[in-house]
Scaffold this active site. Sequence first.
Site, short mmCIF file in Angstrom:
data_model
loop_
_atom_site.label_atom_id
_atom_site.label_comp_id
_atom_site.label_asym_id
_atom_site.label_seq_id
_atom_site.Cartn_x
_atom_site.Cartn_y
_atom_site.Cartn_z
N ASP A 47 0.86 -1.18 0.00
CA ASP A 47 0.00 0.00 0.00
C ASP A 47 0.90 1.23 0.00
O ASP A 47 1.95 1.22 0.64
CB ASP A 47 -0.91 0.01 1.23
CG ASP A 47 -2.18 0.82 1.02
OD1 ASP A 47 -2.07 2.05 0.83
OD2 ASP A 47 -3.28 0.24 1.05
N LYS A 55 2.75 -12.10 -15.80
CA LYS A 55 3.30 -12.77 -16.98
C LYS A 55 4.68 -13.36 -16.69
O LYS A 55 4.98 -14.51 -17.07
CB LYS A 55 3.38 -11.77 -18.14
CG LYS A 55 3.91 -12.32 -19.45
CD LYS A 55 3.78 -11.28 -20.54
CE LYS A 55 4.30 -11.78 -21.88
NZ LYS A 55 5.79 -11.85 -21.88
N ALA A 60 -9.67 -6.12 -8.96
CA ALA A 60 -10.87 -5.55 -8.34
C ALA A 60 -11.36 -4.39 -9.20
O ALA A 60 -10.86 -3.28 -9.10
CB ALA A 60 -10.57 -5.09 -6.92
N TYR A 84 -11.76 7.59 -12.42
CA TYR A 84 -12.01 6.29 -11.78
C TYR A 84 -12.77 5.35 -12.71
O TYR A 84 -12.34 4.22 -12.96
CB TYR A 84 -12.80 6.51 -10.50
CG TYR A 84 -13.03 5.26 -9.68
CD1 TYR A 84 -11.98 4.64 -9.00
CD2 TYR A 84 -14.29 4.71 -9.57
CE1 TYR A 84 -12.19 3.50 -8.25
CE2 TYR A 84 -14.52 3.57 -8.81
CZ TYR A 84 -13.47 2.97 -8.15
OH TYR A 84 -13.68 1.83 -7.40
N LYS A 110 -10.91 2.23 -14.43
CA LYS A 110 -11.26 0.83 -14.17
C LYS A 110 -11.64 0.10 -15.45
O LYS A 110 -11.34 -1.08 -15.62
CB LYS A 110 -12.40 0.77 -13.16
CG LYS A 110 -12.01 1.13 -11.74
CD LYS A 110 -11.12 0.07 -11.11
CE LYS A 110 -10.91 0.34 -9.62
NZ LYS A 110 -10.07 -0.70 -8.96
#
Length: 311
Positions: free
Chosen positions: A31, A103, A112, A143, A147
């Site tokens: 994080d 990979k 997510a 956002y 995503k």
Amino acid sequence: MRILLTGAAGFLGSHLTARLLSEGHSVVAIDNLSTGRIKNMGPFVENDKFEFMEHDVRDPITVEVDQILNFACPASPIHYQSDPVRTIETNFLGMINLLHLSKARDIPLLQASTSEVYGDPDISPQPEEYWGNVNPIGIRSCYDEGKRASETLCFDYKRQYGIDTRVIRIFNTYGPNMAIADGRVVSNFIVQALTDQDITIYGDGSQTRSFCFVDDLVRGILKMMNLPYSPDTPINLGNPNEFTMLELANKVIQMTKSNSKIDFLPLPEDDPRQRRPDISKAISLLNWRPEVELDEGLGRTIEYFSGELKQ
């Protein structure tokens, strides 16, 4: 397994860390602490199978792991809009860096994603086949489109390189370990009610959301993680029970015995009118459906925030 979990210090990441460790996995928790809280990692620091690294996924990383769970990105509008360039970079550059690791190591990656890929939907409930109604240049697009780009990368790497990528689309989730200033509707309403502030509703309160308790979501994530094959579709994870914002506000006021009044404010740009998942794929492919009803989940979340506010 030894699992790399990004966004580990966030709300969902902390619950996933606890569950993974309880099942005997080792967790490499990553994080950058831009919105995650180091206190969420406190319960795990003495566990020999837990390792925390402060790292930004926008930078490449090399680590020996067996699986990747990518939860790195602010999920609350107040946070992802505060630095929109970083938000879209996290979704795009971070995704590329983790796909390169997947990979190179030939390991599965679970991404997510979010119900925000559907934008302000024209149909309800939203099935995975729906392509969405998203403004590509609005204040939420860093956002939403970030995503969507992450999903594109996952499926292009799957098709071109044969990588085992799995995508979940998470609908509104709530529960303990949310931050007081999280900015999402459940935490906002509960904190405002517990402190007898006016509860702020944007618009007239008729817009709807579906609320999934965090324990249910974590079960679904692990079922997706443990699926013996890589689905050629994203899978919605959320609770299909739908509530208006006004219903939620009144329920929170009642459960907290609050003196709060409701304050109606203008609706933000591109705020979705409706959000409800079609979970038929989760039921058929994962044998998953949510079990915690809203009253029970809110009760447990109110208890958590009551404790937090006393500290």
